[in-house]
Write a protein that holds these residues in place. Structure first.
Motif, PDB file in Angstrom:
ATOM      1  N   ALA A   4       0.815  -1.214   0.000  1.00 15.12           N
ATOM      2  CA  ALA A   4       0.000   0.000   0.000  1.00 15.12           C
ATOM      3  C   ALA A   4       0.846   1.261   0.000  1.00 15.12           C
ATOM      4  O   ALA A   4       0.371   2.340  -0.382  1.00 15.12           O
ATOM      5  CB  ALA A   4      -0.935   0.000   1.212  1.00 15.12           C
ATOM      6  N   LYS A   5       2.100   1.132   0.392  1.00 13.57           N
ATOM      7  CA  LYS A   5       2.960   2.315   0.509  1.00 13.57           C
ATOM      8  C   LYS A   5       3.834   2.556  -0.720  1.00 13.57           C
ATOM      9  O   LYS A   5       4.545   3.560  -0.780  1.00 13.57           O
ATOM     10  CB  LYS A   5       3.848   2.183   1.750  1.00 13.57           C
ATOM     11  N   ILE A   6       3.823   1.632  -1.682  1.00 13.27           N
ATOM     12  CA  ILE A   6       4.622   1.830  -2.889  1.00 13.27           C
ATOM     13  C   ILE A   6       3.700   2.019  -4.087  1.00 13.27           C
ATOM     14  O   ILE A   6       2.588   1.517  -4.122  1.00 13.27           O
ATOM     15  CB  ILE A   6       5.576   0.645  -3.142  1.00 13.27           C
ATOM     16  N   ARG A   7       4.200   2.751  -5.086  1.00  9.75           N
ATOM     17  CA  ARG A   7       3.344   3.056  -6.231  1.00  9.75           C
ATOM     18  C   ARG A   7       3.614   2.169  -7.432  1.00  9.75           C
ATOM     19  O   ARG A   7       2.823   2.151  -8.384  1.00  9.75           O
ATOM     20  CB  ARG A   7       3.466   4.525  -6.628  1.00  9.75           C
ATOM     21  N   ALA A   8       4.718   1.432  -7.415  1.00 12.02           N
ATOM     22  CA  ALA A   8       5.035   0.561  -8.543  1.00 12.02           C
ATOM     23  C   ALA A   8       6.093  -0.446  -8.109  1.00 12.02           C
ATOM     24  O   ALA A   8       6.747  -0.277  -7.071  1.00 12.02           O
ATOM     25  CB  ALA A   8       5.540   1.377  -9.733  1.00 12.02           C
ATOM     26  N   ILE A   9       6.251  -1.509  -8.908  1.00 11.88           N
ATOM     27  CA  ILE A   9       7.312  -2.496  -8.703  1.00 11.88           C
ATOM     28  C   ILE A   9       8.043  -2.662 -10.028  1.00 11.88           C
ATOM     29  O   ILE A   9       7.467  -3.112 -11.019  1.00 11.88           O
ATOM     30  CB  ILE A   9       6.755  -3.856  -8.247  1.00 11.88           C
ATOM     31  N   ASP A  10       9.307  -2.305 -10.030  1.00 11.84           N
ATOM     32  CA  ASP A  10      10.156  -2.455 -11.208  1.00 11.84           C
ATOM     33  C   ASP A  10      10.847  -3.812 -11.103  1.00 11.84           C
ATOM     34  O   ASP A  10      11.676  -4.029 -10.217  1.00 11.84           O
ATOM     35  CB  ASP A  10      11.188  -1.318 -11.239  1.00 11.84           C
ATOM     36  N   VAL A  11      10.530  -4.737 -12.000  1.00 10.75           N
ATOM     37  CA  VAL A  11      11.046  -6.104 -11.882  1.00 10.75           C
ATOM     38  C   VAL A  11      12.366  -6.300 -12.616  1.00 10.75           C
ATOM     39  O   VAL A  11      12.858  -7.426 -12.692  1.00 10.75           O
ATOM     40  CB  VAL A  11      10.019  -7.143 -12.382  1.00 10.75           C
ATOM     41  N   HIS A  12      12.960  -5.226 -13.140  1.00 13.12           N
ATOM     42  CA  HIS A  12      14.152  -5.423 -13.968  1.00 13.12           C
ATOM     43  C   HIS A  12      15.152  -4.279 -13.780  1.00 13.12           C
ATOM     44  O   HIS A  12      15.184  -3.320 -14.545  1.00 13.12           O
ATOM     45  CB  HIS A  12      13.748  -5.527 -15.439  1.00 13.12           C
ATOM     46  N   THR A  13      15.999  -4.388 -12.742  1.00 12.08           N
ATOM     47  CA  THR A  13      17.064  -3.409 -12.548  1.00 12.08           C
ATOM     48  C   THR A  13      18.390  -4.146 -12.369  1.00 12.08           C
ATOM     49  O   THR A  13      18.442  -5.244 -11.807  1.00 12.08           O
ATOM     50  CB  THR A  13      16.815  -2.494 -11.331  1.00 12.08           C
ATOM     51  N   THR A 255      15.390   4.658 -17.236  1.00 14.01           N
ATOM     52  CA  THR A 255      14.942   4.977 -15.879  1.00 14.01           C
ATOM     53  C   THR A 255      13.442   4.737 -15.738  1.00 14.01           C
ATOM     54  O   THR A 255      12.689   4.850 -16.712  1.00 14.01           O
ATOM     55  CB  THR A 255      15.238   6.443 -15.523  1.00 14.01           C
ATOM     56  N   PRO A 256      12.983   4.423 -14.523  1.00 15.78           N
ATOM     57  CA  PRO A 256      11.543   4.243 -14.317  1.00 15.78           C
ATOM     58  C   PRO A 256      10.751   5.513 -14.600  1.00 15.78           C
ATOM     59  O   PRO A 256       9.605   5.433 -15.069  1.00 15.78           O
ATOM     60  CB  PRO A 256      11.438   3.816 -12.851  1.00 15.78           C
ATOM     61  N   ASP A 257      11.333   6.671 -14.329  1.00 15.76           N
ATOM     62  CA  ASP A 257      10.628   7.924 -14.608  1.00 15.76           C
ATOM     63  C   ASP A 257      10.252   8.028 -16.089  1.00 15.76           C
ATOM     64  O   ASP A 257       9.102   8.316 -16.442  1.00 15.76           O
ATOM     65  CB  ASP A 257      11.500   9.121 -14.229  1.00 15.76           C
ATOM     66  N   LYS A 258      11.234   7.774 -16.956  1.00 17.66           N
ATOM     67  CA  LYS A 258      10.984   7.886 -18.390  1.00 17.66           C
ATOM     68  C   LYS A 258      10.046   6.786 -18.877  1.00 17.66           C
ATOM     69  O   LYS A 258       9.198   7.011 -19.740  1.00 17.66           O
ATOM     70  CB  LYS A 258      12.306   7.851 -19.153  1.00 17.66           C
ATOM     71  N   TRP A 259      10.193   5.582 -18.320  1.00 17.05           N
ATOM     72  CA  TRP A 259       9.345   4.468 -18.741  1.00 17.05           C
ATOM     73  C   TRP A 259       7.884   4.749 -18.396  1.00 17.05           C
ATOM     74  O   TRP A 259       6.992   4.597 -19.232  1.00 17.05           O
ATOM     75  CB  TRP A 259       9.811   3.171 -18.086  1.00 17.05           C
ATOM     76  N   ILE A 260       7.638   5.150 -17.159  1.00 14.31           N
ATOM     77  CA  ILE A 260       6.262   5.381 -16.717  1.00 14.31           C
ATOM     78  C   ILE A 260       5.635   6.548 -17.477  1.00 14.31           C
ATOM     79  O   ILE A 260       4.469   6.490 -17.884  1.00 14.31           O
ATOM     80  CB  ILE A 260       6.222   5.627 -15.190  1.00 14.31           C
ATOM     81  N   GLU A 261       6.406   7.605 -17.688  1.00 12.89           N
ATOM     82  CA  GLU A 261       5.889   8.747 -18.447  1.00 12.89           C
ATOM     83  C   GLU A 261       5.463   8.316 -19.848  1.00 12.89           C
ATOM     84  O   GLU A 261       4.390   8.694 -20.339  1.00 12.89           O
ATOM     85  CB  GLU A 261       6.943   9.838 -18.529  1.00 12.89           C
ATOM     86  N   ALA A 262       6.297   7.505 -20.507  1.00  8.96           N
ATOM     87  CA  ALA A 262       5.963   7.043 -21.852  1.00  8.96           C
ATOM     88  C   ALA A 262       4.792   6.074 -21.827  1.00  8.96           C
ATOM     89  O   ALA A 262       3.942   6.071 -22.731  1.00  8.96           O
ATOM     90  CB  ALA A 262       7.186   6.384 -22.487  1.00  8.96           C
ATOM     91  N   ALA A 263       4.708   5.237 -20.789  1.00 13.17           N
ATOM     92  CA  ALA A 263       3.627   4.257 -20.693  1.00 13.17           C
ATOM     93  C   ALA A 263       2.264   4.937 -20.564  1.00 13.17           C
ATOM     94  O   ALA A 263       1.252   4.435 -21.071  1.00 13.17           O
ATOM     95  CB  ALA A 263       3.869   3.334 -19.505  1.00 13.17           C
ATOM     96  N   GLN A 264       2.245   6.074 -19.893  1.00 16.13           N
ATOM     97  CA  GLN A 264       0.983   6.792 -19.708  1.00 16.13           C
ATOM     98  C   GLN A 264       0.433   7.351 -21.025  1.00 16.13           C
ATOM     99  O   GLN A 264      -0.740   7.717 -21.103  1.00 16.13           O
ATOM    100  CB  GLN A 264       1.179   7.907 -18.687  1.00 16.13           C
ATOM    101  N   LYS A 265       1.285   7.397 -22.051  1.00 19.40           N
ATOM    102  CA  LYS A 265       0.867   7.923 -23.359  1.00 19.40           C
ATOM    103  C   LYS A 265       0.850   6.849 -24.446  1.00 19.40           C
ATOM    104  O   LYS A 265       0.598   7.155 -25.608  1.00 19.40           O
ATOM    105  CB  LYS A 265       1.821   9.041 -23.791  1.00 19.40           C
ATOM    106  N   ALA A 266       1.128   5.599 -24.063  1.00 24.62           N
ATOM    107  CA  ALA A 266       1.340   4.549 -25.062  1.00 24.62           C
ATOM    108  C   ALA A 266       0.064   3.860 -25.523  1.00 24.62           C
ATOM    109  O   ALA A 266       0.096   3.109 -26.501  1.00 24.62           O
ATOM    110  CB  ALA A 266       2.318   3.511 -24.517  1.00 24.62           C
ATOM    111  N   GLY A 267      -1.028   4.075 -24.812  1.00 23.00           N
ATOM    112  CA  GLY A 267      -2.281   3.444 -25.215  1.00 23.00           C
ATOM    113  C   GLY A 267      -2.775   2.348 -24.299  1.00 23.00           C
ATOM    114  O   GLY A 267      -3.759   1.662 -24.605  1.00 23.00           O
ATOM    115  N   PHE A 268      -2.109   2.159 -23.161  1.00 17.63           N
ATOM    116  CA  PHE A 268      -2.615   1.197 -22.191  1.00 17.63           C
ATOM    117  C   PHE A 268      -3.926   1.717 -21.604  1.00 17.63           C
ATOM    118  O   PHE A 268      -4.053   2.904 -21.305  1.00 17.63           O
ATOM    119  CB  PHE A 268      -1.616   0.994 -21.051  1.00 17.63           C
ATOM    120  N   ARG A 269      -4.882   0.828 -21.412  1.00 17.69           N
ATOM    121  CA  ARG A 269      -6.154   1.219 -20.824  1.00 17.69           C
ATOM    122  C   ARG A 269      -5.950   1.695 -19.391  1.00 17.69           C
ATOM    123  O   ARG A 269      -5.044   1.237 -18.689  1.00 17.69           O
ATOM    124  CB  ARG A 269      -7.136   0.048 -20.856  1.00 17.69           C
TER     125      ARG A 269
END
Length: 289
Positions: A4-13, A255-269
């Protein structure tokens, strides 16, 4: 870990800079080429720097090194270094280990020790860099240990930024990144969760087929900006594979910042993106039911 305290899980670092050992000069050549390929800073962050980076962003992450000592002759970062850092930061960091499959039964012994004594929660394989076919029986002693403990395994699939532009591709054989080579593993170890890393280009459809066909196969979307994803990745993420896609960045190269920013515009529902960013990974990693 309190989900509940985290906003995402990055499975590949990646852990690419040890706090104890100097950079291997052979690996440095691959870092040089990868930095040019991804157009990123050549300096690699240390494990503590990575922890601070993710903690500031309230994102949990899976970290691993790549053991290719036998396959490529490169000295690895110790798995224990990753695991010890995770033990001290268990609220945000999940340790995976990497063992070169060429180490056979001795590697399987190491895997068991890392699980029982160091709390490792999964394993990473990079068949092109480790120079092995994922379905080769040489790796089965390792798989048997991973399956026995019910842990997940990540397999690099598709193209490799490492080696790109180097003479002979740095000796890396792309054929071992073909996703269908992992299909035998998914059949022979049905209780081991398998994560196919990256969109798997140029074999994207193989990964999508395997994730749809095999209950224990998932896909992490690391290594590419979502703005460059093949359209079928978005299509299946929004429909049949909505519970099979996981957020991964490939930090520090992306970086997760760039990935998430792009994902929000990529067409995911709108209702699918939270599954990709956190919920699916929480289930695969055993953090949630």
């Amino acid at each position: 870990m309190d989900l509940a305290k985290i906003r995402a899980i990055d499975v590949h670092t990646h852990a690419e800079a040890s706090c104890h050992d100097p950079e291997d000069p052979v690996m440095g050549q691959y870092f040089d080429a990868a930095s040019a390929y991804f157009k990123v800073d050549r300096r690699r962050p240390t494990i503590p720097e990575t922890i601070a980076y993710y903690r500031e962003r309230n994102i949990a992450f899976v970290m691993f090194t790549i053991d290719m000592e036998a396959g490529m002759g490169v000295k690895r970062i110790r798995n224990e270094e990753v695991a010890e850092a995770a033990r001290a930061n268990s609220d945000i960091m999940i340790p995976f280990a990497s063992i070169d499959p060429h180490k056979g039964k001795f590697g399987a012994r190491e895997a068991r020790q890392l699980i029982e004594e160091f709390g490792v929660r999964g394993f990473k394989f990079h068949p092109p860099m480790q120079d092995f076919n994922p379905s080769d029986r040489i790796a089965y002693p390792l798989y048997e240990v991973i399956a026995e403990y019910g842990l997940p395994a990540i397999f690099h699939t598709g193209h490799s930024g490492l080696g790109s532009g180097m003479r002979g591709g740095g000796g890396i054989r792309l054929k071992y990144g073909q996703p269908i080579l992992v299909d035998d593993v998914a059949v022979d170890f049905p209780d081991m969760k398998i994560i196919l890393a990256h969109p798997s280009w140029p074999w994207t459809d193989e990964s999508l087929s395997m994730a749809q066909h095999k209950e224990n196969v998932f896909i992490d979307l690391s290594g590419w900006s979502p703005k460059y994803f093949p359209p079928q990745v978005i299509q299946y993420a929004n429909t049949q594979l909505r519970t099979k896609m996981l957020f991964g960045s490939d930090f520090p190269l992306i970086t997760p910042d760039k990935w998430i920013e792009a994902a929000q515009k990529a067409g995911f529902r709108e209702d699918v993106l939270p599954l990709i960013l956190k919920d699916n990974a929480a289930r695969v990693l055993g953090l949630a039911a």
